[in-house]
Write a protein that holds these residues in place. Sequence first.
Motif, PDB file in Angstrom:
ATOM      1  N   PHE A  17      46.534  67.200  10.693  1.00  0.00           N
ATOM      2  CA  PHE A  17      47.131  65.896  10.560  1.00  0.00           C
ATOM      3  C   PHE A  17      48.670  65.959   9.914  1.00  0.00           C
ATOM      4  CE2 PHE A  17      47.841  62.171   7.574  1.00  0.00           C
ATOM      5  CZ  PHE A  17      47.735  61.304   8.461  1.00  0.00           C
ATOM      6  N   HIS A  18      49.387  64.923  10.505  1.00  0.00           N
ATOM      7  CA  HIS A  18      50.594  64.848  10.027  1.00  0.00           C
ATOM      8  C   HIS A  18      51.139  63.266  10.023  1.00  0.00           C
ATOM      9  CE1 HIS A  18      54.616  65.721   9.118  1.00  0.00           C
ATOM     10  NE2 HIS A  18      55.162  64.982  10.172  1.00  0.00           N
ATOM     11  N   LEU A  19      51.506  62.819   8.931  1.00  0.00           N
ATOM     12  CA  LEU A  19      51.999  61.445   8.688  1.00  0.00           C
ATOM     13  C   LEU A  19      53.683  61.515   9.092  1.00  0.00           C
ATOM     14  CD1 LEU A  19      51.705  58.464   7.847  1.00  0.00           C
ATOM     15  CD2 LEU A  19      51.956  59.152   5.503  1.00  0.00           C
ATOM     16  N   HIS A  20      53.880  60.593   9.981  1.00  0.00           N
ATOM     17  CA  HIS A  20      55.186  60.257  10.264  1.00  0.00           C
ATOM     18  C   HIS A  20      55.412  58.779   9.664  1.00  0.00           C
ATOM     19  CE1 HIS A  20      55.720  63.230  13.230  1.00  0.00           C
ATOM     20  NE2 HIS A  20      54.291  62.962  13.669  1.00  0.00           N
ATOM     21  N   ASP A  21      55.807  58.805   8.612  1.00  0.00           N
ATOM     22  CA  ASP A  21      56.115  57.680   7.818  1.00  0.00           C
ATOM     23  C   ASP A  21      57.724  57.033   7.398  1.00  0.00           C
ATOM     24  OD1 ASP A  21      56.969  59.571   5.926  1.00  0.00           O
ATOM     25  OD2 ASP A  21      55.704  58.670   4.359  1.00  0.00           O
ATOM     26  N   GLN A  22      58.586  57.905   8.501  1.00  0.00           N
ATOM     27  CA  GLN A  22      59.663  57.360   8.272  1.00  0.00           C
ATOM     28  C   GLN A  22      60.144  56.624   9.652  1.00  0.00           C
ATOM     29  OE1 GLN A  22      61.891  57.320   5.638  1.00  0.00           O
ATOM     30  NE2 GLN A  22      59.938  58.081   4.578  1.00  0.00           N
ATOM     31  N   LEU A  23      60.874  55.467   9.557  1.00  0.00           N
ATOM     32  CA  LEU A  23      61.229  54.880  10.940  1.00  0.00           C
ATOM     33  C   LEU A  23      62.646  54.268  10.861  1.00  0.00           C
ATOM     34  CD1 LEU A  23      57.973  52.602  11.195  1.00  0.00           C
ATOM     35  CD2 LEU A  23      58.143  54.534  12.639  1.00  0.00           C
ATOM     36  N   ASP A  24      63.260  54.469  12.117  1.00  0.00           N
ATOM     37  CA  ASP A  24      64.734  53.786  12.265  1.00  0.00           C
ATOM     38  C   ASP A  24      64.486  52.592  12.895  1.00  0.00           C
ATOM     39  OD1 ASP A  24      67.210  52.880  12.835  1.00  0.00           O
ATOM     40  OD2 ASP A  24      68.062  54.984  12.853  1.00  0.00           O
ATOM     41  N   PRO A  25      64.705  51.193  12.400  1.00  0.00           N
ATOM     42  CA  PRO A  25      64.485  50.042  13.107  1.00  0.00           C
ATOM     43  C   PRO A  25      65.455  49.790  14.070  1.00  0.00           C
ATOM     44  CG  PRO A  25      65.222  49.530  10.809  1.00  0.00           C
ATOM     45  CD  PRO A  25      64.946  51.096  11.004  1.00  0.00           C
ATOM     46  N   HIS A  26      66.624  50.432  14.073  1.00  0.00           N
ATOM     47  CA  HIS A  26      67.636  50.220  14.962  1.00  0.00           C
ATOM     48  C   HIS A  26      67.422  50.479  16.565  1.00  0.00           C
ATOM     49  CE1 HIS A  26      69.503  50.635  11.031  1.00  0.00           C
ATOM     50  NE2 HIS A  26      70.125  49.589  11.251  1.00  0.00           N
ATOM     51  N   VAL A  27      66.249  49.788  17.165  1.00  0.00           N
ATOM     52  CA  VAL A  27      66.072  49.968  18.450  1.00  0.00           C
ATOM     53  C   VAL A  27      65.930  48.551  18.998  1.00  0.00           C
ATOM     54  CG1 VAL A  27      64.291  51.029  20.211  1.00  0.00           C
ATOM     55  CG2 VAL A  27      64.788  52.323  17.696  1.00  0.00           C
ATOM     56  N   ALA A  28      66.271  48.307  19.972  1.00  0.00           N
ATOM     57  CA  ALA A  28      66.333  46.893  20.793  1.00  0.00           C
ATOM     58  C   ALA A  28      65.643  47.058  22.227  1.00  0.00           C
ATOM     59  CB  ALA A  28      67.645  46.152  21.069  1.00  0.00           C
ATOM     60  N   VAL A  29      65.238  46.058  22.698  1.00  0.00           N
ATOM     61  CA  VAL A  29      64.626  45.808  24.172  1.00  0.00           C
ATOM     62  C   VAL A  29      65.565  44.730  24.689  1.00  0.00           C
ATOM     63  CG1 VAL A  29      62.565  45.429  25.524  1.00  0.00           C
ATOM     64  CG2 VAL A  29      62.328  46.488  23.235  1.00  0.00           C
ATOM     65  N   LEU A  30      65.841  45.371  26.024  1.00  0.00           N
ATOM     66  CA  LEU A  30      66.796  44.506  26.872  1.00  0.00           C
ATOM     67  C   LEU A  30      66.181  44.185  28.219  1.00  0.00           C
ATOM     68  CD1 LEU A  30      69.340  42.806  27.078  1.00  0.00           C
ATOM     69  CD2 LEU A  30      70.692  45.120  28.113  1.00  0.00           C
ATOM     70  N   LYS A  31      65.794  43.125  28.479  1.00  0.00           N
ATOM     71  CA  LYS A  31      65.101  42.956  29.832  1.00  0.00           C
ATOM     72  C   LYS A  31      66.190  42.522  30.837  1.00  0.00           C
ATOM     73  CE  LYS A  31      61.445  40.212  32.028  1.00  0.00           C
ATOM     74  NZ  LYS A  31      60.338  39.118  31.740  1.00  0.00           N
ATOM     75  N   ILE A  32      65.983  43.343  31.898  1.00  0.00           N
ATOM     76  CA  ILE A  32      67.042  43.237  32.971  1.00  0.00           C
ATOM     77  C   ILE A  32      66.650  42.005  33.848  1.00  0.00           C
ATOM     78  CG2 ILE A  32      68.417  44.223  35.073  1.00  0.00           C
ATOM     79  CD1 ILE A  32      68.837  45.578  32.183  1.00  0.00           C
ATOM     80  N   VAL A  33      67.557  41.015  34.130  1.00  0.00           N
ATOM     81  CA  VAL A  33      67.238  39.943  35.023  1.00  0.00           C
ATOM     82  C   VAL A  33      68.434  39.541  35.695  1.00  0.00           C
ATOM     83  CG1 VAL A  33      65.644  39.009  33.247  1.00  0.00           C
ATOM     84  CG2 VAL A  33      68.163  38.338  33.309  1.00  0.00           C
ATOM     85  N   PRO A  34      68.241  38.947  37.077  1.00  0.00           N
ATOM     86  CA  PRO A  34      69.558  38.485  37.945  1.00  0.00           C
ATOM     87  C   PRO A  34      70.423  37.981  37.052  1.00  0.00           C
ATOM     88  CG  PRO A  34      67.349  38.382  38.833  1.00  0.00           C
ATOM     89  CD  PRO A  34      66.889  38.645  37.663  1.00  0.00           C
ATOM     90  N   GLY A  35      71.504  38.134  36.976  1.00  0.00           N
ATOM     91  CA  GLY A  35      72.416  37.316  36.359  1.00  0.00           C
ATOM     92  C   GLY A  35      72.919  37.790  35.050  1.00  0.00           C
ATOM     93  N   LEU A  36      72.089  38.830  34.589  1.00  0.00           N
ATOM     94  CA  LEU A  36      72.415  39.530  33.173  1.00  0.00           C
ATOM     95  C   LEU A  36      73.682  40.547  33.253  1.00  0.00           C
ATOM     96  CD1 LEU A  36      71.529  39.740  30.366  1.00  0.00           C
ATOM     97  CD2 LEU A  36      70.661  41.977  31.029  1.00  0.00           C
TER      98      LEU A  36
END
Length: 317
Positions: free
Chosen positions: A196-215
Amino acid sequence: MKKKRICVLATGGTIASRPTPNGLMPALTGEDLLAAVPEFQEICDVDCVQLCQLDSTNIQPEHWITMARAVAERRTEYDAFLITHGTDTMAYSAAALSAMLENIDCPVVFTGSQLPAGVSGTDAEQNLLTAFHAALGGRAGVYIAFGGKIIFGDDARKLCTMQLTAFGNINRPLAGRFAGGHLTWLTEASNVTGAFHLHDQLDPHVAVLKIVPGLQPKMLELFVDAGCRAIILEGYGLGGIPDQESPANFLPAFSYAKEHGCRLVCTTQCTYDGVDMDHYEIGVRAQQLGVEPGGRRTTEALLAKLMIELAEQDDAN
């Protein structure tokens, strides 16, 4: 026979809500929710820990850390964990804990409801029953128990805002079903392959960009300039993003992100089957400029994966 020990980690959500002048708001404690399924007090020992009391819209990565640490700190004391949670971000939390609790050797089961516990027609009691049965079933791993389904935590998505079924499994079979008071596993138990290994460090500088016509590609550059270290691109179909044949050519923006050290990972807007960026020239060109294919992982799972990798990359340096 010795009773199994179950730890309920309560976080709020619709299941714990009560009406206020401004709409529903979490108010019931974990102990209040346990009163809806008293039969389990007779067949297992249940303890409850109130981690927070939030509408799940307000759940953030720091709450995932709290949940993961709560499991890790108690995992030798309990046979299983049940996490009550709001539905809106439950798939994100379940995907996060699936990655953070590497090689967890006991069940960690999320559940909630579309209607508050105690109101007419609520699904709260049935979902709690499903979750308890899944927890007592002994299958190690992180799951969502909802609407009679047991779904792998890194493969779930909320598909309905109102229907009681709510969640679907995306690119893996259902882990199990609960019907008529009986739990049926539909897949083989996963083998725990290491410590077992706990990964308890997170970097929140992640975004989601949805590609749409006109973007406009400038939007991607703005995300980079705002400090994003990784961006999940929700492309078309198998991973299509406009190239030089389009007035909205994203190829220069891909180069800009790469030059500034920002990772780009492409997934699909389609619900099922994932991406295959080797299928079309447009995907091959994107990969040549550093865009990584997300495969069959959901956006929810990719988000957690990238937050962990970025944080651990910093630790390694």
